[in-house]
Design an enzyme around this catalytic site. Structure first.
Site, PDB file in Angstrom:
ATOM      1  N   SER A   8       0.848  -1.196   0.000  1.00  8.25           N
ATOM      2  CA  SER A   8       0.000   0.000   0.000  1.00  8.25           C
ATOM      3  C   SER A   8       0.879   1.239   0.000  1.00  8.25           C
ATOM      4  CB  SER A   8      -0.888   0.013   1.240  1.00  8.25           C
ATOM      5  OG  SER A   8      -1.389   1.321   1.427  1.00  8.25           O
ATOM      6  N   HIS A  33      -1.218  -1.297  -4.225  1.00  8.58           N
ATOM      7  CA  HIS A  33      -2.490  -0.949  -3.596  1.00  8.58           C
ATOM      8  C   HIS A  33      -2.537   0.565  -3.375  1.00  8.58           C
ATOM      9  CE1 HIS A  33      -5.997  -2.007  -1.056  1.00  8.58           C
ATOM     10  NE2 HIS A  33      -5.590  -1.020  -0.264  1.00  8.58           N
ATOM     11  N   ASP A  35      -4.693   3.696  -1.912  1.00  9.86           N
ATOM     12  CA  ASP A  35      -5.773   4.014  -0.971  1.00  9.86           C
ATOM     13  C   ASP A  35      -6.284   5.423  -1.195  1.00  9.86           C
ATOM     14  OD1 ASP A  35      -6.038   1.699   0.811  1.00  9.86           O
ATOM     15  OD2 ASP A  35      -3.924   2.085   1.218  1.00  9.86           O
ATOM     16  N   MET A  37      -9.027   8.252  -0.036  1.00 10.58           N
ATOM     17  CA  MET A  37      -9.904   8.617   1.093  1.00 10.58           C
ATOM     18  C   MET A  37     -10.489   9.999   0.865  1.00 10.58           C
ATOM     19  SD  MET A  37      -7.359   7.502   4.135  1.00 10.58           S
ATOM     20  CE  MET A  37      -6.496   5.933   4.093  1.00 10.58           C
ATOM     21  N   HIS A  68      -8.326   1.171  -3.975  1.00  6.83           N
ATOM     22  CA  HIS A  68      -9.256   0.962  -2.861  1.00  6.83           C
ATOM     23  C   HIS A  68      -9.930   2.288  -2.528  1.00  6.83           C
ATOM     24  CE1 HIS A  68      -9.545  -0.137   1.728  1.00  6.83           C
ATOM     25  NE2 HIS A  68     -10.730  -0.052   1.157  1.00  6.83           N
ATOM     26  N   MET A  70     -12.081   4.469  -0.425  1.00  5.40           N
ATOM     27  CA  MET A  70     -12.736   4.687   0.865  1.00  5.40           C
ATOM     28  C   MET A  70     -13.447   6.028   0.761  1.00  5.40           C
ATOM     29  SD  MET A  70      -9.631   3.267   3.178  1.00  5.40           S
ATOM     30  CE  MET A  70      -8.503   3.393   1.801  1.00  5.40           C
ATOM     31  N   MET A 139     -11.511  -5.635   5.444  1.00  3.76           N
ATOM     32  CA  MET A 139     -10.704  -4.684   6.209  1.00  3.76           C
ATOM     33  C   MET A 139     -10.386  -5.288   7.573  1.00  3.76           C
ATOM     34  SD  MET A 139      -9.921  -2.099   4.431  1.00  3.76           S
ATOM     35  CE  MET A 139      -9.019  -1.302   5.774  1.00  3.76           C
ATOM     36  N   ASP A 177      -6.656  -6.276   4.309  1.00  7.06           N
ATOM     37  CA  ASP A 177      -6.005  -4.969   4.320  1.00  7.06           C
ATOM     38  C   ASP A 177      -6.001  -4.378   5.722  1.00  7.06           C
ATOM     39  OD1 ASP A 177      -5.079  -2.435   3.725  1.00  7.06           O
ATOM     40  OD2 ASP A 177      -6.810  -1.851   2.511  1.00  7.06           O
TER      41      ASP A 177
END
Ligand code: DX5
Ligand code: ZN
Length: 223
Positions: A8, A33, A35, A37, A68, A70, A139, A177
């Site tokens: 990540s 990966h 992330d 947000m 991913h 979020m 998660m 994750d």
């Protein structure tokens, strides 16, 4: 199914991302990966579309982009992340009222569609949707931050999903994750996880050594 480590980038050095990504490449990392947000779905804001696009434009052919989201109402941004270079696009069950529609719109673009649940979400809320996603992301920490402690009980969800796909012939990849490190990686693989995301345990310290240590364990499961 072949097992992989997906580092990540959240814990990478953003001032020197190129150097960190080059190390991943030389360790033969296939999946990275990413992330994303939004400060609403999770209490943090991370990288977004321009950063992903910039990595894609430069080293896109070297990696599969495991993205991913979020974010609230991810259906609003499927096309943007497709254009930025996502290969796998994972949304959260808790973030949308239209899980199936969003997963299908991800697939329609030619991406793999991932579906994730938070630690406090019961795995059975996915029961009606298990035939749709290409990947299910469990998660194992509360999403939002790297460096948290692995929540052991989330492995029960992995066991259930692994059993369901065996019994019913589903083809989803199982990914975990959060809080993965060298002390728990074996139990995680044993539970049935295919893709292991790790941020701080890869980027804190010697990246190459960390990846080699992980890959030694993962490789044994791939033999
Ligand atoms: C957390 C992110 C993770 C995070 C994992 O919300 O989804 O991908 O970067 O970091 P570690 O491996 O440090 O728990
Ligand atoms: Zn993540």
């Amino acid at each position: 199914m072949k097992r992989y480590l997906a580092p990540s980038l959240l814990s990478a050095n953003f001032y020197n991302l190129k150097e960190d990504i080059t190390k991943l490449k030389s360790c033969d990392i296939k999946y990275i990966h990413l992330d994303v947000m939004d400060g609403l779905f999770v209490p943090n804001i991370s990288m977004g579309i321009p950063v992903i696009k910039s990595i894609k434009d430069n080293v896109g052919s070297d990696f599969v982009f495991d993205t991913h989201l979020m974010i609230e109402k991810p259906e609003r941004y499927v096309d943007n992340f497709y254009k930025a270079g996502a290969d796998i696009l994972t949304i959260h069950k808790e973030a949308t009222d239209d899980v199936k529609g969003t997963l299908h719109s991800i697939k329609d673009k030619g991406m793999m569609a991932g579906l994730s649940i938070n630690p406090e979400t019961d795995v059975h809320v996915l029961d009606d949707e298990l035939s749709v996603p290409d990947l299910i992301l469990i998660m194992s920490v509360h999403p939002g931050f790297g460096g948290q402690k692995f929540i052991e009980s989330t492995l029960d969800k992995v066991g259930y999903l692994d059993e369901e796909r065996r019994k019913k012939g589903y083809r989803y990849i199982i990914e975990i994750d959060g809080g993965v490190d060298k002390t728990n990686i074996k139990r995680i693989l044993k539970a049935g996880v295919d893709f292991v995301v790790a941020g701080s345990a890869v980027f804190n310290g010697d990246i190459t050594k960390n990846i080699n240590d992980f890959n030694e364990v993962i490789g044994a499961y791939n033999e």
